[in-house]
Design a protein around this motif. Sequence first.
Motif, PDB file in Angstrom:
ATOM      1  N   THR A   1      -0.358   4.109  -1.469  1.00 14.75           N
ATOM      2  CA  THR A   1      -1.086   2.935  -1.965  1.00 14.75           C
ATOM      3  C   THR A   1      -0.831   2.727  -3.459  1.00 14.75           C
ATOM      4  N   LEU A   2      -0.717   3.830  -4.209  1.00 14.98           N
ATOM      5  CA  LEU A   2      -0.471   3.759  -5.651  1.00 14.98           C
ATOM      6  C   LEU A   2       0.809   2.994  -5.953  1.00 14.98           C
ATOM      7  N   ILE A   3       1.854   3.261  -5.206  1.00 15.80           N
ATOM      8  CA  ILE A   3       3.131   2.580  -5.426  1.00 15.80           C
ATOM      9  C   ILE A   3       3.110   1.172  -4.839  1.00 15.80           C
ATOM     10  N   ALA A   4       2.543   1.030  -3.649  1.00 10.46           N
ATOM     11  CA  ALA A   4       2.519  -0.277  -2.991  1.00 10.46           C
ATOM     12  C   ALA A   4       1.703  -1.301  -3.780  1.00 10.46           C
ATOM     13  N   SER A   5       0.694  -0.838  -4.514  1.00 12.30           N
ATOM     14  CA  SER A   5      -0.183  -1.750  -5.256  1.00 12.30           C
ATOM     15  C   SER A   5       0.339  -2.069  -6.657  1.00 12.30           C
ATOM     16  N   ASP A   6       1.453  -1.464  -7.049  1.00 12.73           N
ATOM     17  CA  ASP A   6       2.037  -1.737  -8.369  1.00 12.73           C
ATOM     18  C   ASP A   6       2.755  -3.083  -8.315  1.00 12.73           C
ATOM     19  N   LYS A   7       2.153  -4.110  -8.889  1.00 18.31           N
ATOM     20  CA  LYS A   7       2.691  -5.465  -8.807  1.00 18.31           C
ATOM     21  C   LYS A   7       3.958  -5.648  -9.637  1.00 18.31           C
ATOM     22  N   GLN A   8       4.206  -4.720 -10.560  1.00 19.34           N
ATOM     23  CA  GLN A   8       5.388  -4.868 -11.411  1.00 19.34           C
ATOM     24  C   GLN A   8       6.672  -4.556 -10.660  1.00 19.34           C
TER      25      GLN A   8
END
Length: 364
Positions: free
Chosen positions: A160-167
């Motif tokens: 989730t940490l990576i998937a939620s990174d909008k950048q």
Amino acid sequence: MRLRALAAILLPVIICSAALTGCSSTELEERNFPLAAYVDITDEGYKMQLGFEQLKDVSSDGSDKENNTSADATGTDGYALFQEAQTSYPGEMDYNHMKALILGEALIEDDAKRTELLSYLEKQNVIARNTLLFVSSEDMCDMMGMQEKLKEAVGTYLDTLIASDKQLKDRAAVTLGSMFQAQHNNDENLWIPYLTLGEEEILFSDYYLMQGKRAKGILSRQTGEAALLSEHKLQEYAYVLEDGAAIRLSNFQCEYALETQDSPNAEQPLTEVIRIRAEAKRMDQRMETVEDQKELQQQAQRQMEQWMQQQADLLAQADVDISNSYYRLGGYGREVYDDYQNDWQGYRRDLNIRFEWEVRPVSR
């Protein structure tokens, strides 16, 4: 009558086949589904801790499993490591749902051990290539024990940490497959998220840079993001200008060109010109007039060029090409690639980087 007779013959066969080939609930309960693995090295070899969650409480009378959330294993090589994980813990290990693989800093900096483990994982297809990759020096038990504080599996949290990174663009997420590829492409930059522990969360605090098979070490997240931006791997980026204006850059377009010493504008034997176009929104207030937009445009272009040039110079001191241009040379600088294909160090020595930004202010 013939149909009835045929049905009478086939029905028992179908029922028996379903019973023999079906997946019973007991079989499911006897399987372990690791969602994360943390692998590091000791003086004796490898050590690993698997983090997983049961699909449901173990209720089968025939099951020997306990409803634990982790399993430990050690081994002198990759085969022994995963074999112990399989044999020392009740149930069959199923790695098909693995979300995150964390490599200890000591392991990733040990060329022999890292190469040995990655070779085993690649040849045996133990873990899926799309498993997210991380690096950390935190204590293994502390890291995997965060599950109690997070209230969810460590693997799920990191996914989730990576998937939620909008950048980040999707292709910028570093996976085990990315690591396999980088090990074969000796000079490719791979920016791996570096994890530390907070009081109640796991933090993506910095980047660990692998340059092919060379471990370059920990670099700031800001430096890593500048590198990813220069490689066209970000879809948006937030930046605060000198006057305090917060802007969000998006819709990037990146163009790359090489100037040689014969070119009229060349500053060194080789200059890579990176032209970046982007839209910029001011996040703290509206741009009411044309003058406001022009001022923002000038500030953003100048400061983004300065900032990225600083990061490029910082990386050059560590013998790192910020845009990973050597890896891409065959595509847009074939003659230069032919000249330097056996002289990577010479290419780095002769290379200069120049950024040219074009920012287009847009309203909300």
